[in-house]
Design a protein around this motif. Structure first.
Motif, PDB file in Angstrom:
ATOM      1  N   THR A 171       0.808  -1.171  -0.063  1.00 41.35           N
ATOM      2  CA  THR A 171      -0.101  -0.010  -0.056  1.00 41.35           C
ATOM      3  C   THR A 171       0.731   1.267  -0.091  1.00 41.35           C
ATOM      4  OG1 THR A 171      -0.199  -0.160   2.415  1.00 41.35           O
ATOM      5  CG2 THR A 171      -1.771  -1.161   1.260  1.00 41.35           C
ATOM      6  N   LYS A 172       2.173   1.152  -0.142  1.00 43.71           N
ATOM      7  CA  LYS A 172       3.018   2.332  -0.154  1.00 43.71           C
ATOM      8  C   LYS A 172       3.211   3.134   1.166  1.00 43.71           C
ATOM      9  CE  LYS A 172       4.053   1.166  -4.505  1.00 43.71           C
ATOM     10  NZ  LYS A 172       3.817   1.715  -5.567  1.00 43.71           N
ATOM     11  N   ARG A 173       2.676   2.468   2.038  1.00 51.40           N
ATOM     12  CA  ARG A 173       2.846   3.176   3.609  1.00 51.40           C
ATOM     13  C   ARG A 173       4.539   3.239   3.782  1.00 51.40           C
ATOM     14  NH1 ARG A 173      -1.298   4.104   6.294  1.00 51.40           N
ATOM     15  NH2 ARG A 173      -0.050   5.126   8.018  1.00 51.40           N
ATOM     16  N   VAL A 174       5.279   2.427   3.375  1.00 51.63           N
ATOM     17  CA  VAL A 174       6.679   2.517   3.553  1.00 51.63           C
ATOM     18  C   VAL A 174       7.449   2.197   2.443  1.00 51.63           C
ATOM     19  CG1 VAL A 174       6.404   1.659   6.050  1.00 51.63           C
ATOM     20  CG2 VAL A 174       6.929   0.051   4.161  1.00 51.63           C
ATOM     21  N   ASP A 175       8.901   2.499   2.354  1.00 50.80           N
ATOM     22  CA  ASP A 175       9.516   2.687   1.191  1.00 50.80           C
ATOM     23  C   ASP A 175      10.221   1.256   1.069  1.00 50.80           C
ATOM     24  OD1 ASP A 175       9.255   5.045  -0.004  1.00 50.80           O
ATOM     25  OD2 ASP A 175      10.128   5.937   1.821  1.00 50.80           O
ATOM     26  N   PHE A 176      10.548   0.525   2.132  1.00 52.78           N
ATOM     27  CA  PHE A 176      11.293  -0.589   2.387  1.00 52.78           C
ATOM     28  C   PHE A 176      10.806  -1.417   3.784  1.00 52.78           C
ATOM     29  CE2 PHE A 176      14.304   2.273   4.031  1.00 52.78           C
ATOM     30  CZ  PHE A 176      15.070   1.624   4.971  1.00 52.78           C
ATOM     31  N   LEU A 182      -8.111  -1.516  10.337  1.00 51.68           N
ATOM     32  CA  LEU A 182      -7.258  -1.949   9.760  1.00 51.68           C
ATOM     33  C   LEU A 182      -7.609  -1.362   8.205  1.00 51.68           C
ATOM     34  CD1 LEU A 182      -6.733  -5.636  10.712  1.00 51.68           C
ATOM     35  CD2 LEU A 182      -5.162  -3.758  10.974  1.00 51.68           C
ATOM     36  N   LEU A 183      -9.080  -1.284   7.953  1.00 54.76           N
ATOM     37  CA  LEU A 183      -9.273  -0.804   6.548  1.00 54.76           C
ATOM     38  C   LEU A 183      -9.155   0.823   6.519  1.00 54.76           C
ATOM     39  CD1 LEU A 183     -13.013  -2.532   5.953  1.00 54.76           C
ATOM     40  CD2 LEU A 183     -10.800  -2.856   4.900  1.00 54.76           C
ATOM     41  N   PRO A 195      -4.454   4.769   1.967  1.00 52.36           N
ATOM     42  CA  PRO A 195      -3.390   4.914   1.014  1.00 52.36           C
ATOM     43  C   PRO A 195      -3.516   4.393  -0.358  1.00 52.36           C
ATOM     44  CG  PRO A 195      -2.688   4.266   3.177  1.00 52.36           C
ATOM     45  CD  PRO A 195      -4.158   3.913   3.276  1.00 52.36           C
ATOM     46  N   GLN A 196      -3.895   3.091  -0.285  1.00 49.47           N
ATOM     47  CA  GLN A 196      -4.088   2.561  -1.511  1.00 49.47           C
ATOM     48  C   GLN A 196      -5.278   3.119  -2.401  1.00 49.47           C
ATOM     49  OE1 GLN A 196      -4.466  -1.747  -1.199  1.00 49.47           O
ATOM     50  NE2 GLN A 196      -4.415  -2.202  -3.367  1.00 49.47           N
ATOM     51  N   LEU A 197      -6.373   3.579  -1.970  1.00 47.58           N
ATOM     52  CA  LEU A 197      -7.539   4.089  -2.661  1.00 47.58           C
ATOM     53  C   LEU A 197      -7.369   5.429  -3.075  1.00 47.58           C
ATOM     54  CD1 LEU A 197     -10.286   2.217  -0.812  1.00 47.58           C
ATOM     55  CD2 LEU A 197      -9.344   1.499  -2.945  1.00 47.58           C
ATOM     56  N   HIS A 236      -4.340   7.518  -2.166  1.00 48.82           N
ATOM     57  CA  HIS A 236      -2.982   7.846  -2.387  1.00 48.82           C
ATOM     58  C   HIS A 236      -2.697   8.880  -1.227  1.00 48.82           C
ATOM     59  CE1 HIS A 236      -2.876   5.693  -6.031  1.00 48.82           C
ATOM     60  NE2 HIS A 236      -3.982   6.292  -6.563  1.00 48.82           N
ATOM     61  N   TYR A 237      -3.334   8.633  -0.106  1.00 51.97           N
ATOM     62  CA  TYR A 237      -2.788   9.550   1.221  1.00 51.97           C
ATOM     63  C   TYR A 237      -2.379   8.750   2.313  1.00 51.97           C
ATOM     64  CZ  TYR A 237      -3.434  12.470   5.138  1.00 51.97           C
ATOM     65  OH  TYR A 237      -3.194  12.996   6.698  1.00 51.97           O
ATOM     66  N   ASN A 238      -0.986   8.653   2.721  1.00 52.54           N
ATOM     67  CA  ASN A 238      -0.637   7.989   3.497  1.00 52.54           C
ATOM     68  C   ASN A 238      -0.955   8.467   4.913  1.00 52.54           C
ATOM     69  OD1 ASN A 238       0.986   6.146   4.648  1.00 52.54           O
ATOM     70  ND2 ASN A 238       2.904   7.402   4.458  1.00 52.54           N
ATOM     71  N   ILE A 239      -2.176   8.034   5.371  1.00 49.77           N
ATOM     72  CA  ILE A 239      -2.833   8.479   6.664  1.00 49.77           C
ATOM     73  C   ILE A 239      -1.743   8.178   7.858  1.00 49.77           C
ATOM     74  CG2 ILE A 239      -4.255   6.514   6.840  1.00 49.77           C
ATOM     75  CD1 ILE A 239      -6.451   8.073   7.838  1.00 49.77           C
ATOM     76  N   PRO A 240      -1.645   9.097   8.927  1.00 49.09           N
ATOM     77  CA  PRO A 240      -0.945   8.602   9.908  1.00 49.09           C
ATOM     78  C   PRO A 240      -1.685   7.755  10.806  1.00 49.09           C
ATOM     79  CG  PRO A 240      -1.102  11.203   9.818  1.00 49.09           C
ATOM     80  CD  PRO A 240      -1.864  10.614   8.629  1.00 49.09           C
ATOM     81  N   ALA A 241      -0.988   6.853  11.708  1.00 53.59           N
ATOM     82  CA  ALA A 241      -1.623   5.811  12.513  1.00 53.59           C
ATOM     83  C   ALA A 241      -2.764   6.269  13.443  1.00 53.59           C
ATOM     84  CB  ALA A 241      -0.634   4.797  13.038  1.00 53.59           C
ATOM     85  N   LEU A 242      -2.150   7.368  14.069  1.00 51.59           N
ATOM     86  CA  LEU A 242      -3.188   7.952  15.233  1.00 51.59           C
ATOM     87  C   LEU A 242      -4.321   8.411  14.596  1.00 51.59           C
ATOM     88  CD1 LEU A 242      -2.870   7.627  18.098  1.00 51.59           C
ATOM     89  CD2 LEU A 242      -1.972   9.768  18.336  1.00 51.59           C
ATOM     90  N   LEU A 243      -4.220   9.093  13.317  1.00 49.82           N
ATOM     91  CA  LEU A 243      -5.595   9.743  12.834  1.00 49.82           C
ATOM     92  C   LEU A 243      -6.500   8.659  12.130  1.00 49.82           C
ATOM     93  CD1 LEU A 243      -7.141  12.097  11.482  1.00 49.82           C
ATOM     94  CD2 LEU A 243      -5.577  12.008   9.538  1.00 49.82           C
ATOM     95  N   ALA A 244      -5.711   7.567  11.700  1.00 52.77           N
ATOM     96  CA  ALA A 244      -6.493   6.450  11.317  1.00 52.77           C
ATOM     97  C   ALA A 244      -7.304   5.734  12.427  1.00 52.77           C
ATOM     98  CB  ALA A 244      -5.731   5.294  10.520  1.00 52.77           C
ATOM     99  N   ALA A 245      -6.654   5.666  13.418  1.00 46.74           N
ATOM    100  CA  ALA A 245      -7.216   5.250  14.824  1.00 46.74           C
ATOM    101  C   ALA A 245      -8.441   6.012  15.250  1.00 46.74           C
ATOM    102  CB  ALA A 245      -6.326   4.775  15.853  1.00 46.74           C
ATOM    103  N   GLY A 246      -8.022   7.382  15.375  1.00 46.43           N
ATOM    104  CA  GLY A 246      -9.189   8.285  16.088  1.00 46.43           C
ATOM    105  C   GLY A 246     -10.328   8.201  15.030  1.00 46.43           C
TER     106      GLY A 246
END
Length: 485
Positions: A96-101, A338-339, A345-347, A349-359
């Motif tokens: 999902t391109k959240r990380v580069d490697f 998890l969704l 990010p996949q749908l 193309h915004y790399n949402i921060p973990a805490l924002l996704a959880a909130g």
């Protein structure tokens, strides 16, 4: 009647929710050019000596993999950013391109090659069998008919699946496997050698035996998204590190310090080893409380709006609120989390921060439940007050915010407190996407101390204390609101 003063609660909650965006979205206001030369590394920091959090010191993620990644990033002119996650979510983070490697003691396998690209190998590890001293196992043949534990998504899982007549238990974290072994839920664990040495060194009732090297094992390597242009660049630096001895120096640094002499007694508890980690654990209280407060505020505001939709005379609003509630109440909260974390990010193309996704996940889920609670509170207010307000010419919005809603809140206050208590406890789910809440920090301390049980007891006590404080404050608020009548 002095109830209208409580109408200010809604405005305060809206402001709190808006301010939380600044905390949840750390990238706001940054210069985009400053982030052009960064590389994001995904890792599961519960696998010393490869990667773990220095909880007793700086709080940074350290280890062999981190040193290698920092060296390569520096040579290539990048700044390294580390994104922690559970091991079984690392491949998804790449896709999902959240990380580069990804560097996380990840072995090269044919199955993984179908999903990601690998660099050249940088270390060749060996598997071991970890068991109790009372019931030792020396080779894989002795595991026939036994219960064997492995880390989910690891190459050890593949080894265990290939054994005849073996019942395989797959868990996310190594400390969970160690605890399962001590509790006699499994008979043995297949584990990588350096990690096994650490746990056996810290637990006098454990031992390990080396498994003969397999010709199919291609060693540990760096994983990249398919087609990544970084692969040849990383390989060039890796080969240079092998030739000039830099890589071997790093390996010697981390693989000579994993055996602990502070062993706990068999079947006993060893809380003394947690003294250096007390500050790290208690800093998780701030993250847990802030996350709970913001999620509850957002859930209340959006839940109040949904409750108004449900009693509205406009049919589309009623349909929308009904479908919304059905979806969020009918699917698991962990799945929703998890969704948000992986799908956005996949749908979009915004790399949402973990805490924002959880909130978002927790707030939207809480709103679905609170909408029904608030609707019931509104309908419980005497109809005569609404009729009197309309007869006096009070606008509908003013009537709802200043007269009806405050009374409804007072009626449903116990239910609101229960929802906040549930959010405090359910906040532990955010640990699966790497948010450093209380439970995640307990997992980190487990990895650092090689203790499987004691950090969980300490964190359980902290959660219990938080809930007691929250319920006590709620009782005080309830008594004060009753006296205001």
């Amino acid at each position: 009647m002095r109830i209208p003063k409580y109408g200010r609660i809604l405005a305060s909650l809206v402001c709190l929710t808006a301010l939380a965006v600044c905390f949840f979205v750390p990238g706001i206001g940054r210069d985009a050019a400053a982030e052009q030369k960064t590389l994001t590394m995904g890792t599961s920091p519960d696998y010393p000596p490869y990667e773990n959090v220095d909880a007793a010191g700086s709080g940074d993620i350290v280890g062999l993999d981190v040193d290698i990644a920092n060296y390569i990033a520096d040579k290539l002119g990048y700044k390294l950013v580390i994104a922690p996650s559970d091991f079984d979510g690392l491949i998804a983070a790449l896709q999902t391109k959240r990380v580069d490697f990804v560097m996380s003691g990840m072995s090269v396998t044919d199955e993984r090659k179908k999903s990601v690209d690998f660099s050249d190998t940088y270390y060749q590890a060996r598997n071991t069998i970890v068991s109790l001293n009372d019931s030792p196992y020396e080779n894989l043949e002795e595991l026939k008919g036994k219960r064997v534990g492995v880390q989910l998504g690891s190459t050890q899982e593949t080894v265990a699946n290939g054994l005849p007549d073996v019942q395989v238990t797959k868990l996310n974290k190594i400390p969970d496997l160690i605890q399962a072994l001590k509790a006699n839920r499994i008979d043995a664990i297949i584990l990588e050698d350096a990690v096994a040495a650490g746990y056996v060194g810290a637990n006098a009732d454990l031992k390990f035996a080396m498994v003969p090297a397999s010709g199919d094992d291609e060693g540990y390597a760096i994983a990249f998204p398919k087609g990544s242009p970084l692969v040849p660049e990383f390989n060039t630096v890796l080969n240079q590190m092998k030739q000039d001895g830099t890589l071997q120096t790093m390996i010697d640094k981390w693989f000579g310090t994993q055996t602990s002499t502070d062993q706990g007694g068999k079947g006993g508890l060893n809380f003394a080893k947690l003294r250096d980690y007390a500050g790290y654990l208690f800093r998780g209280v701030y993250v847990t409380l802030l996350f709970t407060l913001v999620s509850a505020a957002f859930g209340f505001v959006w839940g109040a709006i949904l409750s108004l939709f449900k009693i509205s005379g406009i049919a589309p609003l009623r349909w929308f609120s009904t479908v919304y509630t059905s979806v969020f109440r009918g699917t698991p909260l962990l799945l929703q989390l998890l969704l948000f974390y992986y799908a956005i990010p996949q749908l979009f193309h915004y790399n949402i921060p973990a805490l924002l996704a959880a909130g978002l996940a927790f707030g939207l889920n809480s709103a679905a439940y609170l909408s029904e609670t608030i609707r019931g509170g509104i309908l419980a207010v005497d109809k005569g007050q609404r009729e009197a307000s309309l007869a006096l010419g009070i606008p509908y919005r003013t009537m709802m915010v200043s007269i009806i809603m405050p009374q409804a809140i007072k009626n449903i206050l116990p239910a609101l407190v229960n929802e906040c208590v549930a959010l405090v406890k359910e906040s532990s789910l955010v640990s699966v996407i790497g948010v450093a809440d209380l439970l995640r920090r307990a997992n980190v301390v487990q990895a650092n101390t090689f203790l499987a049980f004691e950090p969980l007891i300490v964190v359980a006590a902290i959660y219990y204390a938080l809930v007691l404080v929250l319920t006590s404050l709620a009782r005080l608020l309830e008594r004060r609101m009753r006296r205001s009548d």
